[in-house]
Design a protein around this motif. Sequence first.
Motif, PDB file in Angstrom:
ATOM      1  N   ASP A  44       0.826  -1.201   0.000  1.00 54.68           N
ATOM      2  CA  ASP A  44       0.000   0.000   0.000  1.00 54.68           C
ATOM      3  C   ASP A  44       0.860   1.251   0.000  1.00 54.68           C
ATOM      4  O   ASP A  44       1.966   1.264   0.556  1.00 54.68           O
ATOM      5  N   THR A  45       0.343   2.313  -0.593  1.00 55.75           N
ATOM      6  CA  THR A  45       1.027   3.602  -0.545  1.00 55.75           C
ATOM      7  C   THR A  45       0.897   4.169   0.860  1.00 55.75           C
ATOM      8  O   THR A  45       0.076   3.707   1.663  1.00 55.75           O
ATOM      9  N   SER A  46       1.662   5.200   1.171  1.00 60.61           N
ATOM     10  CA  SER A  46       1.568   5.823   2.493  1.00 60.61           C
ATOM     11  C   SER A  46       0.177   6.402   2.724  1.00 60.61           C
ATOM     12  O   SER A  46      -0.346   6.350   3.837  1.00 60.61           O
ATOM     13  N   VAL A  49      -2.165   3.512   3.648  1.00 58.51           N
ATOM     14  CA  VAL A  49      -1.922   3.078   5.027  1.00 58.51           C
ATOM     15  C   VAL A  49      -2.570   4.055   5.999  1.00 58.51           C
ATOM     16  O   VAL A  49      -3.241   3.647   6.954  1.00 58.51           O
ATOM     17  N   LEU A  50      -2.404   5.356   5.756  1.00 54.94           N
ATOM     18  CA  LEU A  50      -3.021   6.366   6.614  1.00 54.94           C
ATOM     19  C   LEU A  50      -4.540   6.206   6.627  1.00 54.94           C
ATOM     20  O   LEU A  50      -5.158   6.189   7.692  1.00 54.94           O
ATOM     21  N   PHE A  51      -5.150   6.072   5.457  1.00 57.34           N
ATOM     22  CA  PHE A  51      -6.610   5.890   5.379  1.00 57.34           C
ATOM     23  C   PHE A  51      -7.045   4.628   6.114  1.00 57.34           C
ATOM     24  O   PHE A  51      -8.097   4.612   6.766  1.00 57.34           O
ATOM     25  N   SER A  52      -6.246   3.559   6.022  1.00 59.23           N
ATOM     26  CA  SER A  52      -6.591   2.305   6.699  1.00 59.23           C
ATOM     27  C   SER A  52      -6.691   2.504   8.206  1.00 59.23           C
ATOM     28  O   SER A  52      -7.551   1.908   8.860  1.00 59.23           O
ATOM     29  N   ALA A  65     -12.860   9.146   1.340  1.00 60.52           N
ATOM     30  CA  ALA A  65     -11.528   9.736   1.442  1.00 60.52           C
ATOM     31  C   ALA A  65     -10.659   9.302   0.265  1.00 60.52           C
ATOM     32  O   ALA A  65      -9.932  10.115  -0.312  1.00 60.52           O
ATOM     33  N   TYR A  66     -10.740   8.048  -0.118  1.00 61.27           N
ATOM     34  CA  TYR A  66      -9.925   7.539  -1.220  1.00 61.27           C
ATOM     35  C   TYR A  66     -10.276   8.227  -2.532  1.00 61.27           C
ATOM     36  O   TYR A  66      -9.413   8.480  -3.358  1.00 61.27           O
ATOM     37  N   ALA A  67     -11.563   8.531  -2.711  1.00 60.30           N
ATOM     38  CA  ALA A  67     -12.003   9.203  -3.933  1.00 60.30           C
ATOM     39  C   ALA A  67     -11.716  10.702  -3.902  1.00 60.30           C
ATOM     40  O   ALA A  67     -11.977  11.402  -4.878  1.00 60.30           O
ATOM     41  N   GLY A  68     -11.187  11.196  -2.775  1.00 59.29           N
ATOM     42  CA  GLY A  68     -10.842  12.607  -2.683  1.00 59.29           C
ATOM     43  C   GLY A  68     -11.957  13.495  -2.181  1.00 59.29           C
ATOM     44  O   GLY A  68     -11.850  14.712  -2.244  1.00 59.29           O
ATOM     45  N   LEU A  69     -13.021  12.890  -1.682  1.00 53.78           N
ATOM     46  CA  LEU A  69     -14.133  13.685  -1.147  1.00 53.78           C
ATOM     47  C   LEU A  69     -13.794  14.139   0.271  1.00 53.78           C
ATOM     48  O   LEU A  69     -13.352  13.347   1.091  1.00 53.78           O
ATOM     49  N   ARG A  70     -13.995  15.382   0.546  1.00 57.77           N
ATOM     50  CA  ARG A  70     -13.785  15.928   1.890  1.00 57.77           C
ATOM     51  C   ARG A  70     -15.146  16.391   2.394  1.00 57.77           C
ATOM     52  O   ARG A  70     -15.584  17.512   2.121  1.00 57.77           O
TER      53      ARG A  70
END
Length: 96
Positions: A44-46, A49-52, A65-70
């Motif tokens: 996994d990218t950093s 890992v942070l999102f996990s 979050a993965y799709a870039g939605l805030r």
Amino acid sequence: MLSAGTYCYGLYANPKSGNQGSIARDGVIKGSDLHPGGGPDHGDTSEEVLFSYLFQHNAVAYSCAYAGLRLTDARAVIGPPDGWVELPRRDYWKYA
């Protein structure tokens, strides 16, 4: 077709086998059989890992979050939904 010109994270909440995710960018599937809200995987990218860790056990928040939605309102993650929208019948796997 839904990801043309953008980035998408698809989430399927399967009550039997758990949450499953897929990633598409510009109509091309980049990842599938993913487990959003689970632990990090080898390679996994950093950011992944942070999102996990940030969204552990919360597949909806992880997917957003993965799709870039805030999101500015937690209702999108914890509910209830404002409404449901049915997409028109078509072949969404075919890139036009």
